[in-house]
Design a protein around this motif. Structure first.
Motif, PDB file in Angstrom:
ATOM      1  N   ASP A  61       0.824  -1.210   0.000  1.00 38.30           N
ATOM      2  CA  ASP A  61       0.000   0.000   0.000  1.00 38.30           C
ATOM      3  C   ASP A  61       0.856   1.257   0.000  1.00 38.30           C
ATOM      4  OD1 ASP A  61      -2.248  -1.578  -0.047  1.00 38.30           O
ATOM      5  OD2 ASP A  61      -2.569  -1.514   2.118  1.00 38.30           O
ATOM      6  N   LEU A  62       1.993   1.222   0.705  1.00 37.04           N
ATOM      7  CA  LEU A  62       2.907   2.366   0.673  1.00 37.04           C
ATOM      8  C   LEU A  62       3.506   2.548  -0.714  1.00 37.04           C
ATOM      9  CD1 LEU A  62       4.685   2.075   4.142  1.00 37.04           C
ATOM     10  CD2 LEU A  62       3.150   3.907   3.370  1.00 37.04           C
ATOM     11  N   ARG A  63       3.778   1.433  -1.396  1.00 37.61           N
ATOM     12  CA  ARG A  63       4.275   1.533  -2.774  1.00 37.61           C
ATOM     13  C   ARG A  63       3.224   2.174  -3.672  1.00 37.61           C
ATOM     14  NH1 ARG A  63       6.395  -4.310  -2.652  1.00 37.61           N
ATOM     15  NH2 ARG A  63       8.539  -4.110  -1.931  1.00 37.61           N
ATOM     16  N   THR A  64       1.968   1.776  -3.479  1.00 39.62           N
ATOM     17  CA  THR A  64       0.880   2.383  -4.247  1.00 39.62           C
ATOM     18  C   THR A  64       0.813   3.877  -3.998  1.00 39.62           C
ATOM     19  OG1 THR A  64      -0.434   0.346  -4.228  1.00 39.62           O
ATOM     20  CG2 THR A  64      -1.627   2.407  -4.586  1.00 39.62           C
ATOM     21  N   LEU A  65       0.884   4.261  -2.725  1.00 37.29           N
ATOM     22  CA  LEU A  65       0.853   5.678  -2.369  1.00 37.29           C
ATOM     23  C   LEU A  65       1.992   6.440  -3.035  1.00 37.29           C
ATOM     24  CD1 LEU A  65      -0.326   7.959  -0.563  1.00 37.29           C
ATOM     25  CD2 LEU A  65       1.203   7.163   1.251  1.00 37.29           C
ATOM     26  N   ALA A  66       3.203   5.875  -3.006  1.00 44.74           N
ATOM     27  CA  ALA A  66       4.365   6.534  -3.610  1.00 44.74           C
ATOM     28  C   ALA A  66       4.218   6.631  -5.121  1.00 44.74           C
ATOM     29  CB  ALA A  66       5.638   5.781  -3.242  1.00 44.74           C
ATOM     30  N   SER A  67       3.717   5.559  -5.752  1.00 44.20           N
ATOM     31  CA  SER A  67       3.524   5.578  -7.207  1.00 44.20           C
ATOM     32  C   SER A  67       2.525   6.644  -7.613  1.00 44.20           C
ATOM     33  CB  SER A  67       3.051   4.210  -7.700  1.00 44.20           C
ATOM     34  OG  SER A  67       4.024   3.221  -7.471  1.00 44.20           O
ATOM     35  N   LEU A  68       1.428   6.744  -6.876  1.00 39.66           N
ATOM     36  CA  LEU A  68       0.422   7.750  -7.194  1.00 39.66           C
ATOM     37  C   LEU A  68       0.954   9.157  -6.987  1.00 39.66           C
ATOM     38  CD1 LEU A  68      -2.693   5.966  -5.691  1.00 39.66           C
ATOM     39  CD2 LEU A  68      -2.365   6.598  -8.085  1.00 39.66           C
ATOM     40  N   PHE A  69       1.728   9.349  -5.933  1.00 37.04           N
ATOM     41  CA  PHE A  69       2.338  10.664  -5.698  1.00 37.04           C
ATOM     42  C   PHE A  69       3.170  11.075  -6.905  1.00 37.04           C
ATOM     43  CE2 PHE A  69       6.126  13.018  -4.287  1.00 37.04           C
ATOM     44  CZ  PHE A  69       5.528  14.175  -3.810  1.00 37.04           C
ATOM     45  N   ARG A  70       3.982  10.141  -7.419  1.00 38.99           N
ATOM     46  CA  ARG A  70       4.832  10.456  -8.577  1.00 38.99           C
ATOM     47  C   ARG A  70       3.988  10.734  -9.819  1.00 38.99           C
ATOM     48  NH1 ARG A  70       7.996   6.296  -6.179  1.00 38.99           N
ATOM     49  NH2 ARG A  70       7.050   4.720  -7.555  1.00 38.99           N
ATOM     50  N   ILE A  71       2.916   9.956 -10.018  1.00 38.69           N
ATOM     51  CA  ILE A  71       2.049  10.178 -11.180  1.00 38.69           C
ATOM     52  C   ILE A  71       1.397  11.556 -11.113  1.00 38.69           C
ATOM     53  CG2 ILE A  71      -0.101   9.428 -12.291  1.00 38.69           C
ATOM     54  CD1 ILE A  71       0.684   6.540 -11.403  1.00 38.69           C
ATOM     55  N   TYR A  72       0.898  11.931  -9.941  1.00 38.17           N
ATOM     56  CA  TYR A  72       0.206  13.206  -9.804  1.00 38.17           C
ATOM     57  C   TYR A  72       1.170  14.390  -9.908  1.00 38.17           C
ATOM     58  CZ  TYR A  72      -3.762  10.375  -8.239  1.00 38.17           C
ATOM     59  OH  TYR A  72      -4.770   9.455  -8.165  1.00 38.17           O
ATOM     60  N   ARG A  73       2.365  14.205  -9.400  1.00 38.15           N
ATOM     61  CA  ARG A  73       3.367  15.269  -9.530  1.00 38.15           C
ATOM     62  C   ARG A  73       3.762  15.458 -10.995  1.00 38.15           C
ATOM     63  NH1 ARG A  73       5.029  19.026  -5.876  1.00 38.15           N
ATOM     64  NH2 ARG A  73       7.235  18.687  -6.323  1.00 38.15           N
ATOM     65  N   ARG A  74       3.805  14.344 -11.723  1.00 35.72           N
ATOM     66  CA  ARG A  74       4.227  14.415 -13.129  1.00 35.72           C
ATOM     67  C   ARG A  74       3.129  14.996 -14.015  1.00 35.72           C
ATOM     68  NH1 ARG A  74       5.140   9.416 -13.700  1.00 35.72           N
ATOM     69  NH2 ARG A  74       3.321   8.776 -14.930  1.00 35.72           N
ATOM     70  N   THR A  75       1.886  14.579 -13.815  1.00 40.55           N
ATOM     71  CA  THR A  75       0.796  15.002 -14.703  1.00 40.55           C
ATOM     72  C   THR A  75       0.175  16.334 -14.288  1.00 40.55           C
ATOM     73  OG1 THR A  75      -0.791  13.689 -13.422  1.00 40.55           O
ATOM     74  CG2 THR A  75       0.230  12.616 -15.321  1.00 40.55           C
TER      75      THR A  75
END
Length: 374
Positions: A61-75
């Motif tokens: 779940d922490l990996r999911t949170l980190a992945s989403l953070f990176r996606i939202y920062r990028r887009t």
């Protein structure tokens, strides 16, 4: 963002088409599935995300949170809409960390509110944490909204909005005539879960099959899904071997199956506002559903269908017998009432209007989606 791209395509197709016509750039974040291709063809950008769909696994779940953070920062999206439990929790937290506005759409409370388990308690605590941050929290029925309020899961109660279902495309789900072969078909559509009342559906078929040989009972939907309440393929095969039900597999387009059915059945323990009942009503089909949150939003007892007690195969069988014994004219009257209710209360264009209002307010940009104002 959702736990499946399939649900975004099939439940929100009209919204996506309206966004495309308005020139919006839409990014879909979900685990890769067969819906990626048609979503891309519609002009959406699809981002594959690994997501454990059940249980609480802190590392994953922490990996999911980190992945989403990176996606939202990028887009850097103007706004993110999250659907289903884990996207609502971890997606909302990631959007807050990335300083991106978000809206949480609670499509149903499901396992978390039906079972008193450790995982359910953890999930409710995570809801309380995450739901500090969305600009709005949408609920599909008042019972779900009140459940969050009574458990003090909304730090900002004023941000709660009532959507009353995600709507149905009335043109796409048009009324079709019944099959002329003289058989009477009860159809349950959805993920094959015990919490959907599949066990009661099968037991009711066992009670009635000998007395009503012209009737048949059908299941349509994925089996063995990642859910604590999932039914196995072996259990479904055993029911088929016993001659109780016909398993129709899965379908991207449910319209031919609804058209072939005479009565749609959903004996669920709890729902948001079930899509299958909206689609059945739009196509002019009687429904049998349980008297639980979500189902009672769509089915009016004795008007466009029959409501019965949840978790009772006996009561469900009695409701099925009532439908089987309805005079033809009364059945037609109820079918017409189902379509009128869909037109009056569940037009997808009203839902698109709600999205337009929120997009304008949250993003600060004006986008015209051609929906009706809610």
């Amino acid at each position: 963002m959702s736990n499946t791209a399939w649900s975004i395509l099939n439940y929100r197709r009209g919204l996506l088409e309206a966004l495309a016509r308005a020139g919006a750039r839409v990014t879909i974040v979900a685990p890769r599935d067969a819906a990626f291709a048609p979503l891309t063809a519609m002009g959406c950008t699809c981002v594959d995300l690994a997501l454990a769909s059940q249980g609480t696994r802190p590392v994953e779940d922490l990996r999911t949170l980190a992945s989403l953070f990176r996606i939202y920062r990028r887009t850097r999206p103007d706004v993110v809409f999250h659907y289903t439990i884990k996207p609502n929790i971890y997606g909302t937290l990631a959007a807050a960390l990335a300083r991106v506005p978000s809206v949480a759409v609670t499509t149903g409370l499901g396992y978390v509110f039906l079972h008193a388990s450790r995982a359910a308690r953890i999930a409710q605590g995570l809801y309380r944490l995450a739901f500090r941050f969305p600009r709005e929290v949408w609920f599909l029925n008042p019972d779900d909204r009140d459940a969050f309020l009574s458990r003090d899961l909304l730090v900002h109660p004023g941000r709660a909005r009532l959507l009353r279902g995600e709507g149905v495309d009335l043109a796409r789900f048009a009324v079709r005539p019944h099959a002329p072969d003289g058989r009477f078909r009860f159809l349950l559509i959805g993920r094959l879960l015990w919490d959907k009342g599949v066990g009661e559906f099968v037991d009711a078929a066992r009670q009635l099959k000998a007395r009503f040989p012209e009737a048949c009972w059908q299941l349509l939907g994925p089996v063995g899904v990642a859910n604590p309440s999932a039914i196995s393929r072996a259990e479904v095969d055993a029911w088929c071997a016993e001659g109780l039900i016909d398993y129709l597999g899965e379908a991207d387009d449910v319209r031919p199956h609804i058209a072939a059915a005479d009565c749609i059945v959903l004996p669920s323990y709890r729902e948001g506002v079930p899509r299958t009942l909206l689609e059945a009503a739009a196509m002019g089909r009687i429904a049998i559903a349980t008297r639980v949150p979500g189902c009672v939003e769509v089915v009016e007892d004795g008007v466009n269908g029959i409501l019965c007690e949840a978790r009772s195969a006996q009561r469900l069988a009695e409701a099925m017998q009532r439908v089987l014994c309805l005079p033809a004219q009364q059945r037609k009257t109820m079918e017409d009432a189902a379509r009128r209710k869909a037109e009056r209360e569940f037009d997808e264009q009203v839902v698109i209007g709600a999205y337009q209002r929120t997009l304008d307010q949250v993003s600060g940009k004006t986008i015209f989606l051609s929906g009706k104002q809610p």
